[in-house]
Write a protein that holds these residues in place. Structure first.
Motif, short mmCIF file in Angstrom:
data_model
loop_
_atom_site.label_atom_id
_atom_site.label_comp_id
_atom_site.label_asym_id
_atom_site.label_seq_id
_atom_site.Cartn_x
_atom_site.Cartn_y
_atom_site.Cartn_z
N LYS A 1 -18.15 -110.48 15.27
CA LYS A 1 -18.95 -111.18 14.27
C LYS A 1 -20.08 -111.96 14.94
O LYS A 1 -21.23 -111.96 14.47
CB LYS A 1 -18.08 -112.14 13.46
CG LYS A 1 -16.97 -111.50 12.65
CD LYS A 1 -17.48 -110.77 11.43
CE LYS A 1 -16.31 -110.32 10.56
NZ LYS A 1 -16.73 -109.44 9.45
N MET A 2 -19.77 -112.64 16.03
CA MET A 2 -20.80 -113.41 16.74
C MET A 2 -21.88 -112.47 17.28
O MET A 2 -23.08 -112.77 17.20
CB MET A 2 -20.18 -114.21 17.88
CG MET A 2 -19.05 -115.16 17.46
SD MET A 2 -19.58 -116.52 16.40
CE MET A 2 -20.18 -117.70 17.61
N ALA A 3 -21.47 -111.32 17.80
CA ALA A 3 -22.42 -110.35 18.33
C ALA A 3 -23.33 -109.80 17.24
O ALA A 3 -24.47 -109.41 17.50
CB ALA A 3 -21.67 -109.21 19.02
N PRO B 1 -23.12 -102.90 21.23
CA PRO B 1 -23.23 -101.79 20.29
C PRO B 1 -22.78 -102.17 18.91
O PRO B 1 -21.92 -103.04 18.75
CB PRO B 1 -22.31 -100.72 20.90
CG PRO B 1 -21.37 -101.47 21.78
CD PRO B 1 -22.15 -102.65 22.29
N PRO B 2 -23.34 -101.55 17.86
CA PRO B 2 -22.99 -101.90 16.49
C PRO B 2 -21.56 -101.52 16.16
O PRO B 2 -20.99 -100.60 16.75
CB PRO B 2 -23.98 -101.11 15.65
CG PRO B 2 -24.37 -99.94 16.52
CD PRO B 2 -24.35 -100.47 17.91
N VAL B 3 -20.99 -102.25 15.18
CA VAL B 3 -19.66 -101.90 14.67
C VAL B 3 -19.77 -100.63 13.84
O VAL B 3 -20.71 -100.48 13.05
CB VAL B 3 -19.10 -103.06 13.80
CG1 VAL B 3 -17.80 -102.64 13.16
CG2 VAL B 3 -18.90 -104.28 14.66
N ALA B 4 -18.84 -99.73 14.01
CA ALA B 4 -18.90 -98.47 13.27
C ALA B 4 -18.74 -98.73 11.78
O ALA B 4 -18.06 -99.63 11.38
CB ALA B 4 -17.80 -97.55 13.74
N VAL C 1 -17.35 -113.63 8.10
CA VAL C 1 -15.98 -113.64 7.60
C VAL C 1 -15.67 -112.27 7.00
O VAL C 1 -16.54 -111.61 6.44
CB VAL C 1 -15.77 -114.77 6.55
CG1 VAL C 1 -16.75 -114.65 5.41
CG2 VAL C 1 -14.35 -114.80 6.03
N GLY C 2 -14.43 -111.86 7.13
CA GLY C 2 -14.00 -110.58 6.58
C GLY C 2 -13.42 -109.68 7.64
O GLY C 2 -14.15 -109.11 8.45
N GLY C 3 -12.08 -109.59 7.69
CA GLY C 3 -11.41 -108.65 8.59
C GLY C 3 -11.09 -109.16 9.96
O GLY C 3 -10.72 -108.38 10.84
N ILE C 4 -11.18 -110.46 10.20
CA ILE C 4 -10.88 -111.00 11.53
C ILE C 4 -9.37 -111.11 11.71
O ILE C 4 -8.72 -111.94 11.07
CB ILE C 4 -11.55 -112.36 11.75
CG1 ILE C 4 -13.08 -112.20 11.74
CG2 ILE C 4 -11.09 -112.99 13.06
CD1 ILE C 4 -13.85 -113.50 11.89
N MET D 1 -13.36 -105.26 7.81
CA MET D 1 -14.06 -105.70 9.01
C MET D 1 -15.41 -105.00 9.21
O MET D 1 -16.46 -105.66 9.35
CB MET D 1 -13.16 -105.49 10.24
CG MET D 1 -13.80 -105.83 11.57
SD MET D 1 -14.21 -107.58 11.75
CE MET D 1 -15.14 -107.55 13.28
N ALA D 2 -15.42 -103.68 9.23
CA ALA D 2 -16.65 -102.97 9.53
C ALA D 2 -17.70 -103.19 8.45
O ALA D 2 -18.88 -103.43 8.74
CB ALA D 2 -16.36 -101.48 9.70
N GLN D 3 -17.29 -103.11 7.20
CA GLN D 3 -18.23 -103.26 6.08
C GLN D 3 -18.84 -104.66 6.06
O GLN D 3 -20.06 -104.83 5.92
CB GLN D 3 -17.51 -102.97 4.76
CG GLN D 3 -18.40 -103.05 3.53
CD GLN D 3 -17.62 -102.78 2.25
OE1 GLN D 3 -16.42 -102.49 2.28
NE2 GLN D 3 -18.28 -102.86 1.12
N ALA D 4 -18.00 -105.68 6.19
CA ALA D 4 -18.50 -107.06 6.16
C ALA D 4 -19.41 -107.35 7.35
O ALA D 4 -20.43 -108.04 7.21
CB ALA D 4 -17.32 -108.04 6.14
N THR D 5 -19.07 -106.80 8.51
CA THR D 5 -19.87 -107.04 9.71
C THR D 5 -21.21 -106.34 9.62
O THR D 5 -22.24 -106.85 10.08
CB THR D 5 -19.10 -106.59 10.96
OG1 THR D 5 -17.83 -107.23 10.99
CG2 THR D 5 -19.86 -106.97 12.24
N GLN D 6 -21.23 -105.17 8.99
CA GLN D 6 -22.49 -104.46 8.79
C GLN D 6 -23.43 -105.25 7.88
O GLN D 6 -24.63 -105.37 8.15
CB GLN D 6 -22.23 -103.08 8.21
CG GLN D 6 -23.48 -102.21 8.09
CD GLN D 6 -23.15 -100.84 7.56
OE1 GLN D 6 -22.67 -100.68 6.44
NE2 GLN D 6 -23.40 -99.82 8.38
#
Length: 352
Positions: free
Chosen positions: A307-309, A349-352, A295-298, A272-277
């Motif tokens: 993901k939308m954010a 705020p960003p995903v860690a 997509v990734g980790g939902i 999740m975090a890696q894909a969102t970054q």
């Protein structure tokens, strides 16, 4: 119903459960029992790539590689379903076992390797579809024995065969399970391949009297410079969309889990975090005119909102269905609906 079926399915190895699950889904749909599998979300109309989607939550490629269960999958409430990855010729994929669950981490490792019946079989299956309740995407790849220098031939063949049937086409150059495939993401190789496909896309549009959007699916393991280069190429060639991301070769967060040493792509919660970054970084580099799919980790509605954010216009699920079942689709739609209806509260705020 999925809460009752999950212990049974988890009693089988992951790939066997995959087949059983699809068979049961198809049987339930044909028997008119689809509504018992998952209540459908109310429509949440969304536009992207020039297409209208009933809602912004889709199924990622890989679950239905041959397009044999399209109607049953739409019945789960997806706004769009992506089938494939399909290759010109049938291929067995990598030796079994090649799919492994990591239940404590809510993850899956797979090294399937584009196992499918070939593009002609997929086309026959899609031609038999009587009802589409959403947008149908078709994900295309190359055969494993096709060298990268000849990869464009495979992608062009698949594009031409599926063009008339697809609502959009995804170019998969990011699976870690076909040797050398990710090398096609290198800047010059990417420019040659996508350039050839864009030219073919415009010619096919003129021939068929409709323009089918073409998306490119990228890996989560790209460096900052790789992301810069990919965004530059995809922006200059004006692709219709980008999907971020495929599975990862990283084992961060699962190092001590059983099966963590298995080669292949990791999906699910740890991605999740890696894909969102990567999604967020690509969004800042691409022209705003190019929509993105996250997509990734939902595994929850909150994940879909994240993901939308980060810049996604649409989202896709796959591994989350293994652990949450079809109810995840409605949960994601409703979470996105609440986000759209809520008053703005400033930057997220960003995903860690």
């Amino acid at each position: 119903m999925y809460s009752l079926a999950r212990p049974f399915l988890f009693g089988f190895d992951a790939e066997r459960a995959h087949g059983l699950g699809l068979g049961a889904l198809e049987a339930a749909y044909r028997g008119g029992l689809g509504p018992l599998l998952a209540p459908r979300a109310k429509p949440l109309p969304t536009r992207a790539f020039g297409l209208g989607f009933p809602n912004p939550v889709g199924l990622a490629a890989g679950l239905d590689k041959n397009g044999a269960h399209v109607e049953a999958l739409f019945a789960l409430g997806f706004g769009f379903v992506e089938i494939g990855t399909v290759t010109p010729r049938p291929q067995q994929g990598n030796p079994k076992p090649r799919m492994f669950r990591l239940p404590e981490q809510q993850a899956v490792i797979n090294r399937l390797g584009f196992n499918n019946l070939g593009v002609d079989a997929l086309v026959r299956n899609v031609e038999r579809v009587r009802r589409r309740r959403g947008v149908l995407g078709i994900n295309i790849g190359k055969n494993r024995d096709t060298p990268n220098e000849a990869a464009a031939h495979d992608y062009l063949l698949c594009l031409e065969r599926v063009y008339a049937l697809a609502d959009y086409v995804t170019v998969n150059i990011s699976s870690p399970n076909t040797a050398g495939l990710r090398e096609l993401q290198e800047e010059q190789a990417l420019r040659r391949l996508i350039g050839a496909l864009r030219e073919a896309q415009e010619k096919l549009g003129a021939r068929h009297g409709k323009r089918v959007p073409m998306l490119v699916k990228i890996a989560p393991d790209l460096s900052e410079s790789d992301i810069d280069a990919a965004a530059r190429v995809l922006g200059e060639l004006q692709v219709d969309g980008v999907i971020a991301t495929n599975t990862t070769v990283s084992r961060a967060g699962v190092e001590t889990a059983p099966h963590a040493d298995e080669p292949g792509g990791l999906s699910g919660r740890p991605l999740m975090a890696q894909a969102t970054q990567v999604l967020r970084r690509m969004r800042t580099r691409l022209p705003e005119s190019i929509p993105m799919v996250g997509v990734g980790g939902i595994l929850s509605g909150a994940d879909a909102v994240a993901k939308m954010a980060a810049g996604a216009d649409l989202v896709q699920c796959y591994t989350g269905l293994v652990y949450r079942g079809p109810a995840l689709v409605r949960e994601c739609v409703e979470a996105i609906r609440r986000r759209k209806e809520a008053p703005s509260r400033g930057p997220v705020p960003p995903v860690a």
